[in-house]
Design a protein around this motif. Sequence first.
Motif, PDB file in Angstrom:
ATOM      1  N   GLN A 467       0.792  -1.260  -0.073  1.00  0.00           N
ATOM      2  CA  GLN A 467      -0.225   0.101   0.063  1.00  0.00           C
ATOM      3  C   GLN A 467       1.008   1.171   0.039  1.00  0.00           C
ATOM      4  O   GLN A 467       0.550   2.083  -0.688  1.00  0.00           O
ATOM      5  CB  GLN A 467      -1.009  -0.146   1.073  1.00  0.00           C
ATOM      6  CG  GLN A 467      -1.931   1.070   1.084  1.00  0.00           C
ATOM      7  CD  GLN A 467      -3.089   1.029   2.086  1.00  0.00           C
ATOM      8  OE1 GLN A 467      -2.936  -0.199   2.962  1.00  0.00           O
ATOM      9  NE2 GLN A 467      -4.359   1.486   1.803  1.00  0.00           N
ATOM     10  N   SER A 520      -5.613   3.736  -5.499  1.00  0.00           N
ATOM     11  CA  SER A 520      -4.715   4.561  -4.728  1.00  0.00           C
ATOM     12  C   SER A 520      -5.578   5.571  -3.989  1.00  0.00           C
ATOM     13  O   SER A 520      -5.329   6.161  -3.000  1.00  0.00           O
ATOM     14  CB  SER A 520      -3.546   5.569  -5.333  1.00  0.00           C
ATOM     15  OG  SER A 520      -4.251   6.351  -6.267  1.00  0.00           O
ATOM     16  N   VAL A 525      -6.757  -1.833   1.570  1.00  0.00           N
ATOM     17  CA  VAL A 525      -5.635  -2.438   1.161  1.00  0.00           C
ATOM     18  C   VAL A 525      -5.813  -2.701  -0.276  1.00  0.00           C
ATOM     19  O   VAL A 525      -7.208  -2.963  -0.752  1.00  0.00           O
ATOM     20  CB  VAL A 525      -5.336  -3.720   1.854  1.00  0.00           C
ATOM     21  CG1 VAL A 525      -4.566  -3.562   3.243  1.00  0.00           C
ATOM     22  CG2 VAL A 525      -6.435  -4.755   1.930  1.00  0.00           C
ATOM     23  N   PRO A 526      -4.746  -2.797  -1.130  1.00  0.00           N
ATOM     24  CA  PRO A 526      -5.210  -2.934  -2.547  1.00  0.00           C
ATOM     25  C   PRO A 526      -6.117  -3.924  -3.126  1.00  0.00           C
ATOM     26  O   PRO A 526      -6.966  -3.823  -3.944  1.00  0.00           O
ATOM     27  CB  PRO A 526      -3.536  -3.032  -3.148  1.00  0.00           C
ATOM     28  CG  PRO A 526      -2.729  -2.392  -2.362  1.00  0.00           C
ATOM     29  CD  PRO A 526      -3.266  -2.619  -1.024  1.00  0.00           C
TER      30      PRO A 526
END
Length: 750
Positions: A467, A520, A525-526
């Motif tokens: 991240q 972003s 979290v991604p």
Amino acid sequence: MHPTGLRRSQSPNKRRRVMNEEKGDGGGSQQASSPSASASASASAAHAVVVPAVPAADVATDSGDALPIAEKRDEILKAVEENQVVILMGETGSGKTTQVPIYLHHAGYTSKGVIAITQPRRVAAITVAHRVAQELSSQVGDLVGYSVRFEDVTSAATKIRFATDGFLLRDCVRDGDFSRYSVLILDEAHERTLATDMLFGLVKRLLVAGKRPQLRVIVMSATLDPSKYGGFFRSAGVVPLFGGARGRGAGGVGCVRIVRIPGRQHPVEIFHTPAAEEDYVEAASITVMQLHVEQPPGDILVFLPGQDDIEALQQLLEDKRVKLDRLRRHPSPSDPLPPSWQSSSLDMLICPIYAALPVDQQVEAFRPTPPHTRKVVLATNIAETSITLPGIRYVVDSGKVKLTTFNPRTGVEMLLRQDVSKAAAMQRSGRAGREAPGQAYRLFTEADSQGLADQTPPEITRADLAQIVLQMRAYGISNEESFPFLDAPKEGALDKAVKMLQDLGALDNRGLTDLGHRLSGLPVVPMHGRLLLDSMEFGCLEHMLSIVALLSTENVWHHTLTSERKADKERRKRVSTNFRRLAHPDGDHLTLLKAYHRWNEVSDKVGFCKEHGINHHALVRATKIREQLQGLLVRLLGDVDMAAHTQAAVGKDEQWVSIKQCLAKAFFLNAAKLMPPTRKYRTEYGRQEVHVHPTSVLVERQSLPQWVVYNDFFQTGVGKKLYIKTVTAVEGEWLVQFAPAKFTAAYVKD
């Protein structure tokens, strides 16, 4: 042990002994008279130690002028005027967090921009914002506001903004030069969170570029090493002025100045156990009860590693409080209470405080203790430095803290109970002496105390950096290796993070992809962000919003020591039966969604949670997070029609399939394959043999699915089993369809 469970120690001289006299930064210790055996909560007569430079608490009854920082007001303002960076050293309770923003506001800095004050924890940002707003006769959200993950209470009128370091870091994506801010105050810098370290690096880059000569940066802490931070900013082209010494650039913008704030010192006697305590929760309950019935009035603060320990100790103390009250009112000849216990008339009020606890419950710990009552606060390390609790006279320290460590080679995350550092132990003990002389009881030996590490390792050296790398790329930083970290990450950690983001589709050879830019902008979290974005394709956006919100909370289920130890057998059986009826056989993500959907439908939400082993407060928080995520998606993607992207209601077979397909596409990096004839899986990332965590609904199945995806991959200790947790079954053919570069048809069927 008494049948009541109110066990006394064998002998005071054997149970506790007091630490030898120490010296510290405050210029030496004073020796206090040792307590008598009957009044020491099992402490022996020996030397006492004064925690050096311990200030009194910054409580609501103190005005700003009564705090230790008041005498340094003019020096602080002069330092800020003449230097671009000021390092402020001051003990917790000296008033720096509340008073420095007020000084700067009255000095006119809010007419030049917003003053931002970062905090590592949301509870600190919220409580301090309320305190400062009260001092300035303002409503929270007007002149003074706060911004934390999933909650922004500010307005166009806000000029003093308390924020978690993570929130300010995300804000930097939109405003890389911090152009809206006149002052950045990085508070509790010694905690060295990932976000704080990133902010240090970004500020240093800004100083090197010389873009914001009028920006002022204040670094505040109780325990940081000023020479380390001075050296860090020296390499940015600024000159530190230690102890008032002047060098090149003195008196002008671009200098660093260190200001030390004195504290009001009260003696704190520190006691250690003669032998290590195997069960620190039980040991803490014994110590608290003996303090409660044998010591003069004064509140007790207990430090524990995590929420599960806090809930366990809360239940133990509640049971013992009830039994003690019963025996006082109805003495038993077969189990007489000691005279001091019989004569004690104080009631006990138990107040937990930890990050996941709802704010309205956290404030109970800050309220004045009712008459004829002793407050017992059960806290994680949040109470070491981030907040100040009034009325504390006794500290009980388990000596433990929960720290997450990530291995970039294997992808294994370990959430371990570890020993605290020496600095943390001293901060904890010092909490007993903020307002008056106090006592600290350490549930570890003096020899163990001497062997503690000096400081807690910074998070940058032990965390998954995916991240952070995503945020860096969003800032336009393409070479992570050249970023000015205060401490370098582990070797290979940045490369692994880049590789993971490339596999996820967030990065390519040119930098951030369109997906990466959208990820972003989400404070998750991604992989969780990918779940949300992919869910529109699968027609399950509403449901995935709920799942991601639930994954972003802590401890939805009551799989804790408290319920195992203390729930009566009949209730435990009933809750277990109800849970099995609620569970979805294909996995934990689906079970979470079913539970949340049912909870939303029923009128008695608290009763529903009790009967199904669910943490009601976690679902309340998940609802707020869900609302915030929905708002962020609207801002990120435009006017999103939630209903149009949700094709079926919960409970329809086709919807469960869509949700599992979405999980397979977003979580393909977290896929694991069954290894028959065992019940173990092998992860695709790191090729590790793992067990499904015993709390998963899948462990009830006689035959396990061939393929699963999981949310967490962790180890409970070095050399112990590897587990995957929050696990759901998927089809191998979906993995081939959604990630053909990673999976082949032959492999998934093998």
